[in-house]
Design a protein around this motif. Sequence first.
Motif, PDB file in Angstrom:
ATOM      1  N   TRP A 159      -0.503  -0.459  24.300  1.00 16.91           N
ATOM      2  CA  TRP A 159      -0.950  -0.909  22.987  1.00 16.91           C
ATOM      3  C   TRP A 159      -0.466   0.064  21.920  1.00 16.91           C
ATOM      4  CZ3 TRP A 159      -6.448  -0.066  20.716  1.00 16.91           C
ATOM      5  CH2 TRP A 159      -6.543  -0.727  19.475  1.00 16.91           C
ATOM      6  N   GLU A 160       0.290  -0.470  20.995  1.00 14.10           N
ATOM      7  CA  GLU A 160       0.720   0.322  19.838  1.00 14.10           C
ATOM      8  C   GLU A 160      -0.462   0.362  18.871  1.00 14.10           C
ATOM      9  OE1 GLU A 160       4.249   0.324  16.432  1.00 14.10           O
ATOM     10  OE2 GLU A 160       4.494  -0.869  18.257  1.00 14.10           O
ATOM     11  N   ALA A 161      -1.342   1.318  19.081  1.00 12.78           N
ATOM     12  CA  ALA A 161      -2.626   1.339  18.382  1.00 12.78           C
ATOM     13  C   ALA A 161      -2.493   1.736  16.921  1.00 12.78           C
ATOM     14  CB  ALA A 161      -3.587   2.297  19.093  1.00 12.78           C
ATOM     15  N   VAL A 162      -1.639   2.698  16.628  1.00 11.14           N
ATOM     16  CA  VAL A 162      -1.505   3.202  15.262  1.00 11.14           C
ATOM     17  C   VAL A 162      -0.022   3.300  14.920  1.00 11.14           C
ATOM     18  CG1 VAL A 162      -2.023   5.089  13.668  1.00 11.14           C
ATOM     19  CG2 VAL A 162      -3.631   4.545  15.509  1.00 11.14           C
ATOM     20  N   ASN A 163       0.385   2.653  13.838  1.00 11.68           N
ATOM     21  CA  ASN A 163       1.767   2.807  13.378  1.00 11.68           C
ATOM     22  C   ASN A 163       1.814   3.070  11.877  1.00 11.68           C
ATOM     23  OD1 ASN A 163       1.204   0.271  12.326  1.00 11.68           O
ATOM     24  ND2 ASN A 163       2.359  -0.814  13.906  1.00 11.68           N
ATOM     25  N   PHE A 164       0.698   3.545  11.343  1.00 11.18           N
ATOM     26  CA  PHE A 164       0.632   4.037   9.969  1.00 11.18           C
ATOM     27  C   PHE A 164       1.089   2.998   8.938  1.00 11.18           C
ATOM     28  CE2 PHE A 164       1.040   7.667  12.786  1.00 11.18           C
ATOM     29  CZ  PHE A 164      -0.043   8.454  12.399  1.00 11.18           C
ATOM     30  N   GLY A 165       0.514   1.798   9.045  1.00 17.04           N
ATOM     31  CA  GLY A 165       0.739   0.767   8.024  1.00 17.04           C
ATOM     32  C   GLY A 165       1.802  -0.250   8.345  1.00 17.04           C
ATOM     33  N   GLU A 166       2.482  -0.150   9.481  1.00 19.08           N
ATOM     34  CA  GLU A 166       3.560  -1.095   9.762  1.00 19.08           C
ATOM     35  C   GLU A 166       3.018  -2.498  10.024  1.00 19.08           C
ATOM     36  OE1 GLU A 166       7.419  -1.754  12.714  1.00 19.08           O
ATOM     37  OE2 GLU A 166       6.239   0.096  12.836  1.00 19.08           O
ATOM     38  N   TYR A 167       1.863  -2.573  10.730  1.00 19.65           N
ATOM     39  CA  TYR A 167       1.267  -3.894  10.965  1.00 19.65           C
ATOM     40  C   TYR A 167       0.961  -4.587   9.636  1.00 19.65           C
ATOM     41  CZ  TYR A 167       0.555  -3.028  15.973  1.00 19.65           C
ATOM     42  OH  TYR A 167       0.745  -2.799  17.311  1.00 19.65           O
ATOM     43  N   LYS A 168       0.322  -3.876   8.726  1.00 23.51           N
ATOM     44  CA  LYS A 168      -0.017  -4.444   7.421  1.00 23.51           C
ATOM     45  C   LYS A 168       1.234  -4.824   6.654  1.00 23.51           C
ATOM     46  CE  LYS A 168      -2.972  -5.540   4.206  1.00 23.51           C
ATOM     47  NZ  LYS A 168      -3.901  -6.676   4.399  1.00 23.51           N
ATOM     48  N   ALA A 169       2.270  -4.005   6.750  1.00 23.74           N
ATOM     49  CA  ALA A 169       3.527  -4.296   6.048  1.00 23.74           C
ATOM     50  C   ALA A 169       4.170  -5.569   6.598  1.00 23.74           C
ATOM     51  CB  ALA A 169       4.487  -3.115   6.182  1.00 23.74           C
ATOM     52  N   ARG A 170       4.103  -5.763   7.923  1.00 23.51           N
ATOM     53  CA  ARG A 170       4.651  -6.999   8.509  1.00 23.51           C
ATOM     54  C   ARG A 170       3.891  -8.220   7.996  1.00 23.51           C
ATOM     55  NH1 ARG A 170       4.866  -5.340  14.892  1.00 23.51           N
ATOM     56  NH2 ARG A 170       6.285  -3.553  14.732  1.00 23.51           N
ATOM     57  N   GLU A 171       2.557  -8.091   7.952  1.00 28.10           N
ATOM     58  CA  GLU A 171       1.756  -9.214   7.474  1.00 28.10           C
ATOM     59  C   GLU A 171       2.057  -9.523   6.012  1.00 28.10           C
ATOM     60  OE1 GLU A 171      -2.212  -8.018   8.296  1.00 28.10           O
ATOM     61  OE2 GLU A 171      -2.042  -8.310  10.470  1.00 28.10           O
ATOM     62  N   ASN A 172       2.266  -8.481   5.213  1.00 34.35           N
ATOM     63  CA  ASN A 172       2.594  -8.697   3.803  1.00 34.35           C
ATOM     64  C   ASN A 172       3.955  -9.374   3.642  1.00 34.35           C
ATOM     65  OD1 ASN A 172       0.198  -7.586   2.909  1.00 34.35           O
ATOM     66  ND2 ASN A 172       1.052  -5.527   2.649  1.00 34.35           N
ATOM     67  N   VAL A 173       4.918  -9.014   4.488  1.00 35.50           N
ATOM     68  CA  VAL A 173       6.227  -9.668   4.442  1.00 35.50           C
ATOM     69  C   VAL A 173       6.098 -11.140   4.808  1.00 35.50           C
ATOM     70  CG1 VAL A 173       8.492  -9.812   5.571  1.00 35.50           C
ATOM     71  CG2 VAL A 173       7.612  -7.601   4.829  1.00 35.50           C
ATOM     72  N   ALA A 174       5.326 -11.426   5.862  1.00 35.61           N
ATOM     73  CA  ALA A 174       5.132 -12.822   6.267  1.00 35.61           C
ATOM     74  C   ALA A 174       4.419 -13.616   5.171  1.00 35.61           C
ATOM     75  CB  ALA A 174       4.340 -12.884   7.567  1.00 35.61           C
ATOM     76  N   LYS A 175       3.432 -12.992   4.542  1.00 28.31           N
ATOM     77  CA  LYS A 175       2.709 -13.656   3.457  1.00 28.31           C
ATOM     78  C   LYS A 175       3.628 -13.915   2.272  1.00 28.31           C
ATOM     79  CE  LYS A 175      -1.308 -13.015   0.430  1.00 28.31           C
ATOM     80  NZ  LYS A 175      -2.426 -12.107   0.064  1.00 28.31           N
ATOM     81  N   SER A 176       4.438 -12.934   1.916  1.00 25.36           N
ATOM     82  CA  SER A 176       5.376 -13.094   0.797  1.00 25.36           C
ATOM     83  C   SER A 176       6.439 -14.137   1.123  1.00 25.36           C
ATOM     84  CB  SER A 176       6.036 -11.748   0.467  1.00 25.36           C
ATOM     85  OG  SER A 176       5.079 -10.794   0.071  1.00 25.36           O
ATOM     86  N   ASP A 177       6.888 -14.152   2.369  1.00 22.41           N
ATOM     87  CA  ASP A 177       7.889 -15.128   2.795  1.00 22.41           C
ATOM     88  C   ASP A 177       7.334 -16.547   2.682  1.00 22.41           C
ATOM     89  OD1 ASP A 177      10.413 -15.750   3.578  1.00 22.41           O
ATOM     90  OD2 ASP A 177      10.133 -15.282   5.700  1.00 22.41           O
ATOM     91  N   LEU A 178       6.066 -16.718   3.071  1.00 20.20           N
ATOM     92  CA  LEU A 178       5.411 -18.019   2.935  1.00 20.20           C
ATOM     93  C   LEU A 178       5.310 -18.419   1.470  1.00 20.20           C
ATOM     94  CD1 LEU A 178       3.758 -20.457   3.912  1.00 20.20           C
ATOM     95  CD2 LEU A 178       1.740 -18.965   3.935  1.00 20.20           C
ATOM     96  N   LEU A 179       4.964 -17.472   0.608  1.00 19.92           N
ATOM     97  CA  LEU A 179       4.826 -17.777  -0.812  1.00 19.92           C
ATOM     98  C   LEU A 179       6.167 -18.176  -1.428  1.00 19.92           C
ATOM     99  CD1 LEU A 179       2.723 -17.876  -3.038  1.00 19.92           C
ATOM    100  CD2 LEU A 179       3.245 -15.490  -3.576  1.00 19.92           C
ATOM    101  N   VAL A 180       7.248 -17.520  -0.998  1.00 21.61           N
ATOM    102  CA  VAL A 180       8.577 -17.906  -1.478  1.00 21.61           C
ATOM    103  C   VAL A 180       8.888 -19.344  -1.095  1.00 21.61           C
ATOM    104  CG1 VAL A 180      11.060 -17.520  -1.154  1.00 21.61           C
ATOM    105  CG2 VAL A 180       9.543 -15.585  -1.557  1.00 21.61           C
ATOM    106  N   GLN A 181       8.581 -19.707   0.152  1.00 19.35           N
ATOM    107  CA  GLN A 181       8.877 -21.064   0.601  1.00 19.35           C
ATOM    108  C   GLN A 181       8.000 -22.091  -0.107  1.00 19.35           C
ATOM    109  OE1 GLN A 181      11.545 -21.721   2.691  1.00 19.35           O
ATOM    110  NE2 GLN A 181      11.098 -23.726   1.819  1.00 19.35           N
ATOM    111  N   MET A 182       6.742 -21.746  -0.363  1.00 23.50           N
ATOM    112  CA  MET A 182       5.858 -22.647  -1.101  1.00 23.50           C
ATOM    113  C   MET A 182       6.352 -22.847  -2.528  1.00 23.50           C
ATOM    114  SD  MET A 182       2.112 -21.348   0.266  1.00 23.50           S
ATOM    115  CE  MET A 182       1.214 -22.459  -0.808  1.00 23.50           C
ATOM    116  N   ASN A 183       6.832 -21.790  -3.150  1.00 28.67           N
ATOM    117  CA  ASN A 183       7.370 -21.917  -4.503  1.00 28.67           C
ATOM    118  C   ASN A 183       8.708 -22.650  -4.508  1.00 28.67           C
ATOM    119  OD1 ASN A 183       5.286 -20.646  -5.955  1.00 28.67           O
ATOM    120  ND2 ASN A 183       6.052 -18.626  -5.410  1.00 28.67           N
ATOM    121  N   THR A 184       9.475 -22.514  -3.427  1.00 30.45           N
ATOM    122  CA  THR A 184      10.701 -23.307  -3.304  1.00 30.45           C
ATOM    123  C   THR A 184      10.358 -24.796  -3.231  1.00 30.45           C
ATOM    124  OG1 THR A 184      11.801 -21.497  -2.119  1.00 30.45           O
ATOM    125  CG2 THR A 184      12.781 -23.679  -1.926  1.00 30.45           C
TER     126      THR A 184
END
Length: 463
Positions: free
Chosen positions: A119-144
């Motif tokens: 288990w990659e328990a701690v990666n100092f914000g990388e999990y949150k950064a991935r989720e933010n990228v996925a969220k932003s990617d979804l928002l781009v497609q919704m605006n498209t």
Amino acid sequence: MNLFKRSILLLSLISLLFIEPKAQGYVTLQQLLNGMQSNYELLKYHNSLVQAKRAQQKAVSYDRLPHLNTMFQATIASNNNLQGTYLTYGLLPSVTGGSRPESNLNPISGDAGFAGLNWEAVNFGEYKARENVAKSDLLVQMNTLATAQYDLDGIASSYYIELLRQYELESIRQANVTRLQELKTSIGALVNSGTRPGVDSMVAASELSKSLVSLYEARKNFSQTQVQLSTLTGLQANQLNPDTNAANKIINDGSAFVFTSPVDTANHPYLNLYTSMYDLSKARLKLEKSSYYPKIFVDADAWMRGSSLTSTDQFNQLQQGYAPSRFNYLAGLTLTYDIVNIARKRLRSSVNRFETEAAYHQLMDEKENLNNAVQQAQLEKDFQLNRLAETKHQLDAASSAYSQQLSLYHNGLSSIIELNTALNYYIQAQIDYLDAKTGSMRSIFNYSLVSNSFNSLVQTLKL
């Protein structure tokens, strides 16, 4: 005089044969929008991409889960080894112990079971950064998708105005045919009475034939517009007849609406798209940086083994090797960090940083273009309304001139050429007025689109 009246009555009955019956009812702009939304493949394409990005966002949220691997094997093999080191490359099977002074190929049996948690328990914000990228990617497609809907609104409004224009143009051509038929009959009566020369009757017949060709062309164009709209909306072509009151409603009520409605460029679909693209670039930059941070893993393993070869190097029966006789476990924390990531982070982050700057400049450019488009649309709207007022004066003057010239002709005070000139001027004035109405409607719709008030306009005017 009685002959003249009978001729007019007969001509009125005959002219009905040239009028094609229209389907009952009319299509609204909202019906066109609804039909295009359900029938427009590009909109379906973008909608499917939105669903894909939404599923991707959900999948990324599960990246935090650990890996739990299990394995069990049962083997039969020799135990015939030598001292020394070698590289297996994942190809040579492992032989534990079995270092013998001489070769021995007697078989032994064995089994092994394994369960391991990683288990990659701690990666100092990388999990949150991935989720933010996925969220932003979804928002781009919704605006498209929203921009595709915006473009579709523009297409639907253009077709609706074109449908109105073609319908009114056909009405103008039909009225001109009826007018020339009446004129041809009255001229024929004047020629037969000797009041007018026979050439006038020939000129009238020629003009009637020319006007019939224009009518047939107008009918063809209107029908082609109906067929094109039917393809885009899925509605029956013969149902696509416009509301004849819509033009005045758009010009009068629509003009008043756009004058009073606020300009909402801050929420314009294209501005939202470029804003979300800029946010996506920033999210990717943050993910790129966090991917080079240290990582802390939690590891836990448990395994068991059995073998028919004893610790005293005695070969037992093979079935004894399939009963596990040794159990082990392992648990621990692992910290990993690639020192060279210091250089990688600096080099790779600069790429994303410049891409983010490019997205920002693209956003600023779109803001400027949008503000310019609003000002241009305002100027175009004002021009078209002024043009409409002047062409109305032109139409009234041309109508009056034709009526006077017709009266002069019947009284023998003007020639057929002068009458034909007045008629052509009157027809051209009607077409100019129609073009001015069309231009005004287009400018009002265009202004509502760039000012982000199109949907409110359609709902308010019940188009």
